[in-house]
Design an enzyme around this catalytic site. Structure first.
Site, PDB file in Angstrom:
ATOM      1  CB  SER A  97      -0.945   0.056   0.983  1.00  0.00           C
ATOM      2  OG  SER A  97      -1.592  -0.970   1.053  1.00  0.00           O
TER       3      SER A  97
HETATM    4  N1  SAH Z   1      -0.177  -5.078   4.172  1.00  0.00           N
HETATM    5  C1  SAH Z   1       0.585  -5.356   2.655  1.00  0.00           C
HETATM    6  C2  SAH Z   1       0.344  -4.455   1.277  1.00  0.00           C
HETATM    7  C3  SAH Z   1      -1.006  -5.427   1.298  1.00  0.00           C
HETATM    8  S1  SAH Z   1      -1.908  -6.306  -0.217  1.00  0.00           S
HETATM    9  C4  SAH Z   1       2.084  -4.706   2.707  1.00  0.00           C
HETATM   10  O1  SAH Z   1       2.458  -4.054   3.458  1.00  0.00           O
HETATM   11  O2  SAH Z   1       2.373  -4.983   2.194  1.00  0.00           O
HETATM   12  C5  SAH Z   1      -3.285  -7.223  -0.185  1.00  0.00           C
HETATM   13  C6  SAH Z   1      -2.758  -8.479   0.452  1.00  0.00           C
HETATM   14  O3  SAH Z   1      -3.817  -9.058   1.221  1.00  0.00           O
HETATM   15  C7  SAH Z   1      -2.107  -9.454  -0.947  1.00  0.00           C
HETATM   16  O4  SAH Z   1      -1.144  -9.573  -0.026  1.00  0.00           O
HETATM   17  C8  SAH Z   1      -3.071 -10.219  -1.088  1.00  0.00           C
HETATM   18  O5  SAH Z   1      -2.948 -11.853  -0.875  1.00  0.00           O
HETATM   19  C9  SAH Z   1      -4.050 -10.532   0.663  1.00  0.00           C
HETATM   20  N2  SAH Z   1      -4.879 -11.761   0.657  1.00  0.00           N
HETATM   21  C10 SAH Z   1      -6.265 -11.389   0.202  1.00  0.00           C
HETATM   22  N3  SAH Z   1      -7.125 -11.685   0.800  1.00  0.00           N
HETATM   23  C11 SAH Z   1      -6.436 -12.642   1.691  1.00  0.00           C
HETATM   24  C12 SAH Z   1      -6.945 -13.186   3.252  1.00  0.00           C
HETATM   25  N4  SAH Z   1      -7.964 -14.010   2.530  1.00  0.00           N
HETATM   26  N5  SAH Z   1      -6.167 -13.855   4.076  1.00  0.00           N
HETATM   27  C13 SAH Z   1      -4.946 -13.741   3.927  1.00  0.00           C
HETATM   28  N6  SAH Z   1      -4.712 -13.438   3.189  1.00  0.00           N
HETATM   29  C14 SAH Z   1      -5.193 -12.284   2.075  1.00  0.00           C
END
Ligand code: SAH
Length: 250
Positions: A97
């Site tokens: 993000s």
């Molecule tokens: N917080 C992260 C960015 C998040 S991007 C950072 O600092 O880099 C969103 C992430 O959520 C992605 O890696 C995606 O694979 C994950 N995601 C999506 N659905 C999910 C779920 N049901 N459970 C856990 N992770 C999930």
């Protein structure tokens, strides 16, 4: 001179050499350019209020954003852009993000040093590191296994021993370690997952983007009051990658 003197001198020399090597490693990981870019990011993109955006004020959040080496969490090919105020690809169709949103969502959680936090969507591990600078313990869940493994490795390399990463579907939270003082979801959900509300302590805050995938969503602040009542408030429009679900759990 005592007969132990040469051994003592050799030991001192080895300690000196090791200290110098460790110091050099630290310098190699953070350069003056990265540091300057990080400080500029905090003052210019995060703390300052601008058009249609409120600056982040919490000093502990700003300090965490100054401390975490964001360039260590992005792919090498994007390092030069690590401190620009936009999201960056991290592989597997996912993104880290934008720094302002990371700081804003962290501020929404009203973290204290003794808090235990749950993050859903580990991604690169950067948000988890920011949380770990402020809170006592961070549990973070990632649905894409190679991302979970890479984030765990980066966090370990950076010395974040108070973060635990799990591969799994974060829709269900991490009940074994709950209830949590704060919960942050960094992927857009179609609705607020009831297991997460259940795992939030009375008095706790959750930040979660809610809305349709690949469109603008609402960043929601969920507060569980001391009597267990739950209040929701929409705080700003955002765009996140979707919260996906593991097969058989949709
Ligand atoms: N917080 C992260 C960015 C998040 S991007 C950072 O600092 O880099 C969103 C992430 O959520 C992605 O890696 C995606 O694979 C994950 N995601 C999506 N659905 C999910 C779920 N049901 N459970 C856990 N992770 C999930």
């Amino acid at each position: 001179m005592s007969r132990h003197a040469p051994v003592f001198c050799l030991a001192l020399w080895v300690v000196g050499l090791l200290t110098a090597m460790v110091g050099w490693r630290a310098c190699a990981e953070d350069t003056d350019e990265f540091k300057a870019a990080r400080l500029y990011m905090v003052e210019h993109d995060i703390a300052r209020s601008g058009w249609a955006r409120e600056g982040v004020k919490d000093p502990t959040v700003l300090e965490a954003m100054r401390t975490v080496l964001r360039h260590e969490f992005v792919p090498e090919s994007s390092r030069d852009e690590a401190y620009a105020d936009h999201p960056l690809p991290i592989g597997h169709g996912q993104t880290i993000s934008q720094p302002y949103i990371v700081a804003y969502m962290t501020e929404m959680l009203k973290l204290k040093p003794e808090h235990t936090v749950l993050e859903i969507g580990t991604g690169s591990g950067y948000q988890a590191a920011v949380l770990a600078e402020i809170a006592r313990k961070v549990y973070t869940v990632e649905i894409i296994e190679p991302l979970a493994a890479r984030a765990a490795e980066t966090l370990k390399k950076r010395g974040y021993e108070n973060v635990e990463v799990k591969h799994g579907d974060g829709y269900f939270g991490w009940p074994e370690h709950g209830p949590f003082d704060a919960i942050i979801v960094t992927a857009a959900a179609s609705h607020i997952p009831p297991p997460l509300v259940e795992q939030l302590k009375p008095g706790g805050c959750m930040a979660i983007p809610v809305g349709p995938p690949l469109q603008t969503q609402n960043l929601i602040l969920v507060e569980k009051l001391e009597d267990g009542a739950v209040r929701r408030r929409s705080v700003m429009p955002v765009r996140f990658v979707p919260l996906t679900r593991s097969e058989g759990t949709k």
